[in-house]
Design a protein around this motif. Structure first.
Motif, PDB file in Angstrom:
ATOM      1  N   ASN A 158       0.737  -2.874   5.455  1.00 43.05           N
ATOM      2  CA  ASN A 158       0.131  -1.561   5.667  1.00 43.05           C
ATOM      3  C   ASN A 158      -1.182  -1.391   4.902  1.00 43.05           C
ATOM      4  OD1 ASN A 158       0.119   1.544   5.944  1.00 43.05           O
ATOM      5  ND2 ASN A 158       0.233   1.206   3.724  1.00 43.05           N
ATOM      6  N   MET A 189      -5.324   9.356  11.559  1.00 43.88           N
ATOM      7  CA  MET A 189      -4.415  10.167  10.735  1.00 43.88           C
ATOM      8  C   MET A 189      -5.284  10.870   9.696  1.00 43.88           C
ATOM      9  SD  MET A 189      -1.321   7.463  10.052  1.00 43.88           S
ATOM     10  CE  MET A 189      -2.354   6.024   9.795  1.00 43.88           C
ATOM     11  N   SER A 206       1.085   3.517  -2.377  1.00 43.43           N
ATOM     12  CA  SER A 206       0.660   4.561  -3.319  1.00 43.43           C
ATOM     13  C   SER A 206       0.324   5.862  -2.608  1.00 43.43           C
ATOM     14  CB  SER A 206      -0.562   4.087  -4.111  1.00 43.43           C
ATOM     15  OG  SER A 206      -1.658   3.916  -3.236  1.00 43.43           O
ATOM     16  N   SER A 207       0.041   5.806  -1.302  1.00 46.30           N
ATOM     17  CA  SER A 207      -0.394   7.031  -0.612  1.00 46.30           C
ATOM     18  C   SER A 207      -0.159   6.895   0.892  1.00 46.30           C
ATOM     19  CB  SER A 207      -1.902   7.266  -0.855  1.00 46.30           C
ATOM     20  OG  SER A 207      -2.657   6.206  -0.297  1.00 46.30           O
ATOM     21  N   THR A 216      -4.144  11.254   5.283  1.00 46.77           N
ATOM     22  CA  THR A 216      -4.040  10.164   4.313  1.00 46.77           C
ATOM     23  C   THR A 216      -5.350  10.103   3.511  1.00 46.77           C
ATOM     24  OG1 THR A 216      -5.014   8.456   5.691  1.00 46.77           O
ATOM     25  CG2 THR A 216      -2.669   8.883   6.017  1.00 46.77           C
ATOM     26  N   ASN A 217      -5.419   9.185   2.547  1.00 45.45           N
ATOM     27  CA  ASN A 217      -6.645   9.051   1.730  1.00 45.45           C
ATOM     28  C   ASN A 217      -7.705   8.207   2.420  1.00 45.45           C
ATOM     29  OD1 ASN A 217      -5.348  10.416  -0.260  1.00 45.45           O
ATOM     30  ND2 ASN A 217      -4.865   8.623  -1.509  1.00 45.45           N
ATOM     31  N   TYR A 237     -14.577  -2.921   9.650  1.00 47.70           N
ATOM     32  CA  TYR A 237     -13.177  -2.509   9.838  1.00 47.70           C
ATOM     33  C   TYR A 237     -12.673  -2.920  11.226  1.00 47.70           C
ATOM     34  CZ  TYR A 237      -9.114   0.606  10.173  1.00 47.70           C
ATOM     35  OH  TYR A 237      -7.846   1.116  10.336  1.00 47.70           O
ATOM     36  N   ASP A 257      -1.232  -6.577  -5.422  1.00 50.19           N
ATOM     37  CA  ASP A 257      -2.587  -6.475  -4.876  1.00 50.19           C
ATOM     38  C   ASP A 257      -2.675  -7.531  -3.782  1.00 50.19           C
ATOM     39  OD1 ASP A 257      -5.294  -6.864  -4.283  1.00 50.19           O
ATOM     40  OD2 ASP A 257      -5.947  -6.400  -6.319  1.00 50.19           O
ATOM     41  N   VAL A 258      -2.858  -7.104  -2.535  1.00 48.92           N
ATOM     42  CA  VAL A 258      -2.782  -8.063  -1.422  1.00 48.92           C
ATOM     43  C   VAL A 258      -3.847  -9.154  -1.498  1.00 48.92           C
ATOM     44  CG1 VAL A 258      -1.656  -6.466   0.200  1.00 48.92           C
ATOM     45  CG2 VAL A 258      -4.161  -6.623   0.159  1.00 48.92           C
ATOM     46  N   LEU A 277       0.245   6.509   4.771  1.00 49.09           N
ATOM     47  CA  LEU A 277       1.235   5.919   5.671  1.00 49.09           C
ATOM     48  C   LEU A 277       2.235   5.020   4.938  1.00 49.09           C
ATOM     49  CD1 LEU A 277       2.285   5.392   8.538  1.00 49.09           C
ATOM     50  CD2 LEU A 277       0.538   3.600   8.750  1.00 49.09           C
ATOM     51  N   GLY A 307       0.806  -1.236   0.000  1.00 51.16           N
ATOM     52  CA  GLY A 307       0.000   0.000   0.000  1.00 51.16           C
ATOM     53  C   GLY A 307       0.828   1.271   0.000  1.00 51.16           C
ATOM     54  N   ARG A 338      -0.908  -1.185  -5.922  1.00 47.38           N
ATOM     55  CA  ARG A 338      -1.713  -1.824  -6.975  1.00 47.38           C
ATOM     56  C   ARG A 338      -1.390  -1.253  -8.348  1.00 47.38           C
ATOM     57  NH1 ARG A 338      -7.722  -2.392  -4.479  1.00 47.38           N
ATOM     58  NH2 ARG A 338      -7.390  -0.234  -3.835  1.00 47.38           N
TER      59      ARG A 338
HETATM   60  P1  NAP Z   1      -4.589   5.346   2.523  1.00 50.10           P
HETATM   61  O1  NAP Z   1      -3.876   6.614   2.205  1.00 50.10           O
HETATM   62  O2  NAP Z   1      -5.969   5.157   1.971  1.00 50.10           O
HETATM   63  O3  NAP Z   1      -3.671   4.121   2.115  1.00 50.10           O
HETATM   64  C1  NAP Z   1      -4.170   2.807   1.991  1.00 50.10           C
HETATM   65  C2  NAP Z   1      -3.281   2.053   1.028  1.00 50.10           C
HETATM   66  O4  NAP Z   1      -3.769   0.701   0.936  1.00 50.10           O
HETATM   67  C3  NAP Z   1      -3.283   2.644  -0.379  1.00 50.10           C
HETATM   68  O5  NAP Z   1      -1.976   2.630  -0.883  1.00 50.10           O
HETATM   69  C4  NAP Z   1      -4.157   1.655  -1.150  1.00 50.10           C
HETATM   70  O6  NAP Z   1      -3.821   1.540  -2.515  1.00 50.10           O
HETATM   71  C5  NAP Z   1      -3.759   0.384  -0.446  1.00 50.10           C
HETATM   72  N1  NAP Z   1      -4.653  -0.729  -0.768  1.00 50.10           N
HETATM   73  C6  NAP Z   1      -5.984  -0.827  -0.619  1.00 50.10           C
HETATM   74  N2  NAP Z   1      -6.412  -2.020  -1.079  1.00 50.10           N
HETATM   75  C7  NAP Z   1      -5.307  -2.699  -1.518  1.00 50.10           C
HETATM   76  C8  NAP Z   1      -5.078  -3.964  -2.099  1.00 50.10           C
HETATM   77  N3  NAP Z   1      -6.085  -4.829  -2.345  1.00 50.10           N
HETATM   78  N4  NAP Z   1      -3.810  -4.316  -2.409  1.00 50.10           N
HETATM   79  C9  NAP Z   1      -2.775  -3.468  -2.178  1.00 50.10           C
HETATM   80  N5  NAP Z   1      -2.925  -2.245  -1.661  1.00 50.10           N
HETATM   81  C10 NAP Z   1      -4.180  -1.868  -1.345  1.00 50.10           C
HETATM   82  O7  NAP Z   1      -4.763   5.181   4.112  1.00 50.10           O
HETATM   83  P2  NAP Z   1      -3.706   5.141   5.319  1.00 50.10           P
HETATM   84  O8  NAP Z   1      -4.305   5.950   6.405  1.00 50.10           O
HETATM   85  O9  NAP Z   1      -2.353   5.446   4.840  1.00 50.10           O
HETATM   86  O10 NAP Z   1      -3.840   3.606   5.752  1.00 50.10           O
HETATM   87  C11 NAP Z   1      -2.728   2.769   5.929  1.00 50.10           C
HETATM   88  C12 NAP Z   1      -2.989   1.791   7.061  1.00 50.10           C
HETATM   89  O11 NAP Z   1      -3.156   2.518   8.279  1.00 50.10           O
HETATM   90  C13 NAP Z   1      -4.247   0.931   6.903  1.00 50.10           C
HETATM   91  O12 NAP Z   1      -3.959  -0.412   7.271  1.00 50.10           O
HETATM   92  C14 NAP Z   1      -5.222   1.527   7.902  1.00 50.10           C
HETATM   93  O13 NAP Z   1      -6.134   0.571   8.400  1.00 50.10           O
HETATM   94  C15 NAP Z   1      -4.270   2.002   8.983  1.00 50.10           C
HETATM   95  N6  NAP Z   1      -4.803   3.047   9.869  1.00 50.10           N
HETATM   96  C16 NAP Z   1      -5.226   4.223   9.341  1.00 50.10           C
HETATM   97  C17 NAP Z   1      -5.720   5.205  10.198  1.00 50.10           C
HETATM   98  C18 NAP Z   1      -6.201   6.539   9.690  1.00 50.10           C
HETATM   99  O14 NAP Z   1      -6.866   7.279  10.448  1.00 50.10           O
HETATM  100  N7  NAP Z   1      -5.881   6.925   8.486  1.00 50.10           N
HETATM  101  C19 NAP Z   1      -5.778   4.962  11.599  1.00 50.10           C
HETATM  102  C20 NAP Z   1      -5.335   3.731  12.080  1.00 50.10           C
HETATM  103  C21 NAP Z   1      -4.844   2.787  11.207  1.00 50.10           C
HETATM  104  P3  NAP Z   1      -4.672   2.120  -3.741  1.00 50.10           P
HETATM  105  O15 NAP Z   1      -4.117   3.491  -4.001  1.00 50.10           O
HETATM  106  O16 NAP Z   1      -4.403   1.159  -4.833  1.00 50.10           O
HETATM  107  O17 NAP Z   1      -6.108   2.136  -3.317  1.00 50.10           O
END
Ligand code: NAP
Length: 281
Positions: free
Chosen positions: A81, A179, A11-12, A182-183, A146, A54-55, A14, A9, A34
């Motif tokens: 991640n 956070m 692309s964006s 992030t997206n 989730y 793709d996980v 964390l 993950g 992906r």
């Molecule tokens: P994010 O910017 O939306 O990043 C999520 C990443 O996961 C993106 O790169 C996305 O790729 C990728 N992804 C989704 N489905 C996938 C798949 N099938 N195969 C491979 N990659 C895939 O969000 P983030 O906040 O950085 O999230 C990262 C981690 O932190 C997640 O595990 C989330 O649960 C955790 N987290 C987030 C928060 C928060 O508030 N943001 C809080 C606690 C924990 P695409 O660009 O291809 O969609």
């Protein structure tokens, strides 16, 4: 010897920040996503390999791991991640949407760990970092799929922390707070369009959503979470959990340093549930 990490993950958010942080610390990084974009590799020549992954597709996971190991000569750590969410009333959450969250957040992690293990076992010591969340051990409403997926990751990680000790592989859970840069929220809100709020839940849904928006905690920046992931991957102690952010620190204190009754009462206050009870009287 230079160490190598594979991160999902990238692309964006964390994942991207974590790839940059490991590279800045001198690690080789297999930055997977992906839809690969060349920027990370271009900015860190020789240090970062960008590869599609793709996980939810085991073949794609195997291919990326094999390519990364071939390129850098081995694997010392993986960071699971990639993750998705959805804000919805449980009753109205389509089974397909619930499954998609588990395919990514749970079976995606299973795919990556199972594929990486034969390589991780080649090292004298290696590490698996699973990105969970504060809601991996403390539940909140409207995020049932989730929350359930992250609870699954917590149980999986704790179980593996015993089993993989036999292979000198450490398991780490990084539990970030909210956070906002992030997206994640935007992707989750867009997924939520598949679940129409049933009439009988509307007032409750609006109240719980507003309580979430009004949360009394500062948000956590991805950089400090990326640093915690790096610290966890480099930590050869048996420590399992790395809590990051003021909201999750409070959840952890309530969950593990107070009684169950106190924990539930305080979580009800923080999620707006106790205010809802008063309103509903
Ligand atoms: P994010 O910017 O939306 O990043 C999520 C990443 O996961 C993106 O790169 C996305 O790729 C990728 N992804 C989704 N489905 C996938 C798949 N099938 N195969 C491979 N990659 C895939 O969000 P983030 O906040 O950085 O999230 C990262 C981690 O932190 C997640 O595990 C989330 O649960 C955790 N987290 C987030 C928060 C928060 O508030 N943001 C809080 C606690 C924990 P695409 O660009 O291809 O969609």
């Amino acid at each position: 010897m230079t160490k190598t990490v594979l991160i999902t993950g990238c692309s964006s958010g964390l994942g991207r920040m974590t790839a940059i942080h490991f590279a800045s610390q001198g690690w080789n990084v297999i930055a997977t996503m992906r839809k690969p974009e060349p920027e990370l590799a271009e900015n860190h020549p020789g240090r970062v390999l960008v590869h599609p992954l793709d996980v939810s597709d085991r073949q794609s996971v195997d291919t990326a791991i094999a390519a990364g190991v071939e390129h850098f000569g081995g694997l010392d750590a993986i960071v699971n991640n990639a993750g998705i969410t959805m804000l919805s009333v449980f009753e109205a959450t389509p089974a397909e949407a619930f499954r998609r969250i588990f395919e990514t957040n749970v079976f995606g992690v299973v795919n990556v760990i199972q594929s990486a293990l034969p390589h991780l076992r080649q090292r004298a010591r290696s590490t698996i970092v699973n990105v969970s969340s504060g809601v991996g051990f403390a539940a909140v409403p409207l995020l049932s799929a989730y929350v359930a997926s992250k609870h699954a990751i917590e149980g999986l990680s704790e179980s593996l922390s015993y089993e993989l000790e036999s292979q000198n592989i450490g398991i780490k859970l990084v539990e970030p707070g909210a956070m906002r840069n992030t997206n994640f929220t935007a992707t989750g809100m867009s997924a939520s369009e598949a679940a129409v709020v049933p009439e009988g839940y509307k007032t409750y849904f609006d109240h719980a959503l507003q309580s979430m928006i009004n949360y009394p905690f500062a948000s956590t920046d991805e950089k400090s979470v990326a640093e915690a992931i790096y610290a966890a991957a480099s930590d050869s102690s048996g420590r399992l959990r790395y809590v990051v952010g003021p909201d999750v620190e409070e959840y952890a204190r309530l969950r593990w340093s107070t009684s169950e009754d106190h924990y539930l009462a305080e979580m009800s206050r923080l999620t707006g549930q106790s205010a809802w009870r008063e309103m509903a009287k």
